[in-house]
Scaffold this active site. Sequence first.
Site, PDB file in Angstrom:
ATOM      1  N   ARG A  45     -13.946  -0.036  -2.354  1.00 28.20           N
ATOM      2  CA  ARG A  45     -12.981   0.112  -0.873  1.00 28.20           C
ATOM      3  C   ARG A  45     -12.604   1.695  -0.626  1.00 28.20           C
ATOM      4  O   ARG A  45     -12.328   1.803  -0.821  1.00 28.20           O
ATOM      5  CB  ARG A  45     -12.539  -0.988  -0.588  1.00 28.20           C
ATOM      6  CG  ARG A  45     -12.109  -2.340  -0.988  1.00 28.20           C
ATOM      7  CD  ARG A  45     -11.144  -3.143  -0.782  1.00 28.20           C
ATOM      8  NE  ARG A  45     -11.016  -4.028  -1.006  1.00 28.20           N
ATOM      9  CZ  ARG A  45     -10.399  -5.765  -1.065  1.00 28.20           C
ATOM     10  NH1 ARG A  45      -8.958  -4.855  -0.309  1.00 28.20           N
ATOM     11  NH2 ARG A  45     -10.387  -6.446  -1.020  1.00 28.20           N
ATOM     12  N   ASP A  82      -1.754  -2.910  -4.177  1.00 30.54           N
ATOM     13  CA  ASP A  82      -2.636  -3.267  -4.044  1.00 30.54           C
ATOM     14  C   ASP A  82      -3.546  -2.043  -3.291  1.00 30.54           C
ATOM     15  O   ASP A  82      -4.227  -1.893  -4.670  1.00 30.54           O
ATOM     16  CB  ASP A  82      -1.906  -3.524  -2.586  1.00 30.54           C
ATOM     17  CG  ASP A  82      -2.647  -4.576  -1.167  1.00 30.54           C
ATOM     18  OD1 ASP A  82      -3.698  -5.214  -1.976  1.00 30.54           O
ATOM     19  OD2 ASP A  82      -2.803  -4.217  -0.408  1.00 30.54           O
ATOM     20  N   ASP A 117       0.896  -1.261   0.148  1.00 30.97           N
ATOM     21  CA  ASP A 117       0.007   0.132  -0.334  1.00 30.97           C
ATOM     22  C   ASP A 117       0.696   1.083   0.149  1.00 30.97           C
ATOM     23  O   ASP A 117       1.914   1.309   0.288  1.00 30.97           O
ATOM     24  CB  ASP A 117      -1.130  -0.069   1.161  1.00 30.97           C
ATOM     25  CG  ASP A 117      -1.900  -1.412   1.262  1.00 30.97           C
ATOM     26  OD1 ASP A 117      -2.514  -1.464   1.066  1.00 30.97           O
ATOM     27  OD2 ASP A 117      -1.406  -2.343   2.475  1.00 30.97           O
ATOM     28  N   ASP A 157      -4.072   1.810   4.143  1.00 31.61           N
ATOM     29  CA  ASP A 157      -5.053   0.061   5.080  1.00 31.61           C
ATOM     30  C   ASP A 157      -4.966   0.982   6.009  1.00 31.61           C
ATOM     31  O   ASP A 157      -3.748   1.286   6.679  1.00 31.61           O
ATOM     32  CB  ASP A 157      -4.132  -0.889   4.552  1.00 31.61           C
ATOM     33  CG  ASP A 157      -5.109  -1.499   3.681  1.00 31.61           C
ATOM     34  OD1 ASP A 157      -6.192  -1.343   2.634  1.00 31.61           O
ATOM     35  OD2 ASP A 157      -4.831  -2.382   2.682  1.00 31.61           O
TER      36      ASP A 157
END
Length: 437
Positions: A315, A258, A219, A262
């Site tokens: 997301r 990715d 990330d 996060d």
Amino acid sequence: MSTQLCHGRVIASVVGCTALVLAVTGTGTAQAHGRDASRQTLAAGDGWASATTGTTGGAAADAAHVYTVTTWAELKAAFTAGGTAPKIIKVRGTLDADGDTCADFAADGYDFSQYLADYDPAVWGYDTDLEAEKKIPGTQEYLRNVSATAQAKAIKANVPDNTTIIGVGKDAGIVGGSLQINGVDNVIVRGLTLESPLDCFPQWDPTDGDTGNWNSEYDAAVVYNATHVWLDHNTFTDGAHPDSTLPSYYGRIFQQHDGELDVVKGADYVTASWNVFEDHDKTFMIGNSDSAGATDEGKLRVTLHHNLFKNLVERAPRVRFGQVDAYNNSYVANADYSYSFGIGYKSQLVAEKNAFTLPAGVGAGSILHRWNDYPLTATGNVVNGTSTDIIAAYNSANAAAPLRSGAGWIPELRLRVDPAKAVARVVAGGAGATRLR
């Protein structure tokens, strides 16, 4: 006078050795909300990161612990310099973390063409993953994993406690790096354009779905078992390598991205404000596993406000466990749009006074996605300028698996709440890295 990191030691020197120079700037006087953005702290009441001890980052740094960096190596050196003292790190220009080519990281003997031949589904099938191959020296999966480990070492950088990282001047940012905010407390990241790392060595998993998938790591930033983190006025983007430029193998996109951000594995007290998240697929995940209750129960408390989520697939965020307060965010979708809010295991999402701009043919019922049956609060949102009950819209489109209202908690840590119909304009004018400078 400047400090220099020379052979593992920080020394004071005007010229000094030719190793990494960390130029000292600043006054050494902490200011809660002065003109020096590098010393600003998160205001009391501004989201979950302001709870308990609050978030001050490196605001208390003395002059010896204020650094200006112009390379990725200098940034990593600044993270380790000065011990545990509060520090301010100013990023000037664009820091390149991942080198010239993927060949920089490839292990001897790794051959992607041979990898494709060895694990072609026509040869390998779809019933067995490659985990056993990873442990057998000489196999292409083993060599891929060794190569991936080399890339990870190069592009990951561990952010220490009590640190502010801030972009200064034009074009401040990081390309291909992954900020690891891992196991620490009290971190501020502001004013940076963070171009997502490009995984050079995605792993093929033939058992992922009916026809397999390529899975990638890294990330742009990850908050992992860390507390009191404020991410403000950053731009998260795929930059020069959007998914549309990626090839396909075995009939599946060779996914080299990715997430953009996060918040996982016991992280807590996080505020993300006035950021831009753009041009990405799986963008922002809060809680990474349904089985992580031992670490995540009662944590993953995150506030998202005045962020722009633009041209994303999904997301934004997907939530497990956490009490997540998402208000006054602007969602601008294109034809690739799948959903914004993912309702996951034990999630407790409050989504209020957000603005959604959806293209023709995409209905409000797409804004939510039910992964698990957990209730949420969603009030005062607008879709294409019209007040919309997004739970009712979802349930109308998904009568067989409806969502319930009522997250079970009421957010209290909000400073500025704009009318939903003003959000798209306000956020467009204020979000992103360049808006801080």
